[in-house]
Every structure is written in structure tokens, then in C-alpha cells.
Design an enzyme around this catalytic site. Structure first.
Site, PDB file in Angstrom:
ATOM      1  N   ARG A   1      49.099  13.879  50.364  1.00 48.05           N
ATOM      2  CA  ARG A   1      47.633  12.767  51.658  1.00 48.05           C
ATOM      3  C   ARG A   1      46.915  11.892  50.888  1.00 48.05           C
ATOM      4  NH1 ARG A   1      46.579  18.777  53.932  1.00 48.05           N
ATOM      5  NH2 ARG A   1      48.713  19.529  54.962  1.00 48.05           N
TER       6      ARG A   1
ATOM      7  N   ASP B   1      43.334   9.534  50.287  1.00 50.31           N
ATOM      8  CA  ASP B   1      42.490   9.826  50.652  1.00 50.31           C
ATOM      9  C   ASP B   1      41.644   8.368  50.839  1.00 50.31           C
ATOM     10  OD1 ASP B   1      41.679  11.894  50.319  1.00 50.31           O
ATOM     11  OD2 ASP B   1      40.678  11.751  48.285  1.00 50.31           O
TER      12      ASP B   1
ATOM     13  N   ARG C   1      41.457  10.750  39.665  1.00 51.71           N
ATOM     14  CA  ARG C   1      40.142   9.832  40.368  1.00 51.71           C
ATOM     15  C   ARG C   1      38.842  10.570  38.960  1.00 51.71           C
ATOM     16  NH1 ARG C   1      38.600   9.545  45.813  1.00 51.71           N
ATOM     17  NH2 ARG C   1      36.231   8.589  45.037  1.00 51.71           N
TER      18      ARG C   1
END
Length: 255
Positions: A46, A48, A196
Site C-alpha cells: 500500500r 502512501d 523514508r
């Protein structure tokens, strides 16, 4: 099916009420094809809001007559918006699952080093206009290889309890032509915002804000407060999903 998308105008992959999502866009096209029957699309992950994909993989069970793979890709691409394209399609066994059959996942992150934000890159790279030492980041990245508990690199909001993953491959290199740093991570699986957070930590090491050997300490701490920064969503790409055993060239953890 393997697909690519520009994530800038999507509110992530997963279906959400009153939001433009990748899953929702594909399912709406399938509803038209099935004349009103909902077909549930399962993705390999999934992504973002604002995150892109070059090699996202989905699967679905299509009702009614079997459509050949080459016709399915033509049909769906004819109904996709300009920021989605399907690049590959095949009919698979019923035991295949886009998420649960994964052997490894590859994410790429691009960081622009330009002094000012380039208006043509602002949705497709992160931005870090500070001094950076590539060799320090390359050296530090080696400590991520192997099996670790990556709790310190998981943002709150993730629902996965077991945060042990195996990092197979990490590469950091400079794209001189684009004045960018390219980070590649191949792992057995990724936690919420893990890439990230890893990129933000590596940039701090490259900038001298952290010591080169800081990763073992952070991993041992199992504490998100040790690394508070998170790189922007705009530079992240789901690059490839592995469903077969990883080629040896991507198994740095065995070296």
C-alpha cells in the site's frame, strides 16, 4: 498485473472513501468491464499518498468468461487515466497472492541535491541542499544488511507487530547527470515509512550529523525516538517485487 503510476495526484494505493486512490481507480474500471460486479484488487503493498510505483503488482479474480492476458492489459489501459499504465499481465494459479507470495521487495528513493527546489522535480524527488559525503552513507548502509528488528525505523500507525525483516541489498550512489543521490533497498518486507526513515538517517550520516557506525546502536534501541526524521514521500518509488528467489547479485547479506 504489473503497473506503474505517478503517485502525485493519488491519495495512496489503498481504497479510501471520497479519495482518488490507485486501487479505487482500477476497481472502477473493472466494474465497467463486469457490468456492475465489484472485483477486489489486491496489491503487493500500500504505497502512501504521493509515492510512485514502477513495478507495483496487483492480482484479482475476474468473474465470468476468462479474458486472455493480452486482451486484459489492452482493456484496462484503455480506461486508465494518464498517470497509470499496466506494463505486464499474466494469468496465475489460484494460490498466487500479490502480497503473500512475495519473496522480496525493492524500493528506490531519489534525492535532489540542487540548491533550490527544481519545479520539474518537486513531485518526483526528495530535496537535500546540504553538504553530503556519499562514501560515509555507503559505509553506513552495510550495517543494515542481514536480519534485524527494524522497530526504530517504523513510523507509528503501522499495524504489524513483528518488525523483524531481512535486508538483502542496499546501494547508495550519485547520479551525476541529475545531481541526485539514488538509494536502493531490497528487503524481505518493509514497515510503515521504513524506507523514508532509513533515507533520512543516511542523509544525516552523510551530512555528519550522525556517526558512520550509528545504525547498530539505533537498531538495538528499538525506539523510533532515535530517528525522528522522515524523508518526503515524493522521492519514493516501489521499483520491483520479487516472487521467485532473489538473484545472487542482490544478496549482499550473504557476502
Amino acid at each position: 498485473m504489473t503497473m506503474a503510476y505517478d503517485g502525485h495526484l493519488f491519495h495512496g494505493f489503498q481504497m479510501q472513501p471520497n479519495q482518488r486512490t490507485v486501487q479505487g481507480t482500477v476497481e472502477q474500471a473493472l466494474i465497467k468491464m463486469t457490468k456492475g460486479k465489484r472485483v477486489i484488487v489486491e496489491g503487493s503493498g500500500r504505497t502512501d499518498s504521493g509515492v510512485h510505483a514502477i513495478g507495483q503488482v496487483i492480482h484479482f479474480d475476474y468473474p465470468g468468461n476468462q479474458i486472455p492476458a493480452n486482451k486484459m492489459i489492452l482493456a484496462l489501459n484503455s480506461m486508465m487515466p494518464m498517470d497509470i499504465i499496466f506494463n505486464d499481465c499474466e494469468i496465475v494459479n489460484e494460490d498466487f497472492h500479490a502480497r503473500y507470495s512475495i519473496k522480496g521487495k525493492w524500493y528506490r528513493y531519489r534525492v535532489s541535491l540542487d540548491h533550490f527546489v527544481n519545479p520539474f522535480k518537486r513531485f518526483y524527488t526528495g530535496h537535500y541542499p546540504y553538504p553530503i559525503d556519499i562514501q560515509k552513507m555507503q559505509e553506513a548502509a552495510k550495517d543494515l544488511l542481514g536480519t534485524h528488528d527494524f522497530t526504530s525505523f517504523a513510523a507509528s500507525g503501522g499495524q504489524i507487530i513483528n518488525k523483524v525483516r531481512t535486508m538483502y541489498y542496499v546501494n547508495v550512489e550519485k547520479d551525476e547527470k541529475e545531481n541526485e543521490i539514488v538509494f536502493d533497498f531490497i528487503c524481505s518486507g518493509f514497515l510503515y515509512n521504513m524506507v523514508r526513515i532509513l533515507v533520512a538517517t543516511l542523509l544525516e550520516i552523510g551530512n555528519g550529523k550522525r556517526p558512520v557506525n550509528d545504525f547498530p546502536r539505533i537498531i538495538k534501541a528499538k525506539d523510533r525516538q532515535e530517528v525522528r526524521e522522515t524523508a518526503q514521500a515524493s522521492g519514493l518509488y516501489l521499483y520491483h517485487v520479487f516472487y521467485d528467489e532473489l538473484p545472487k547479485k542482490y544478496r549482499q547479506d550473504l557476502e
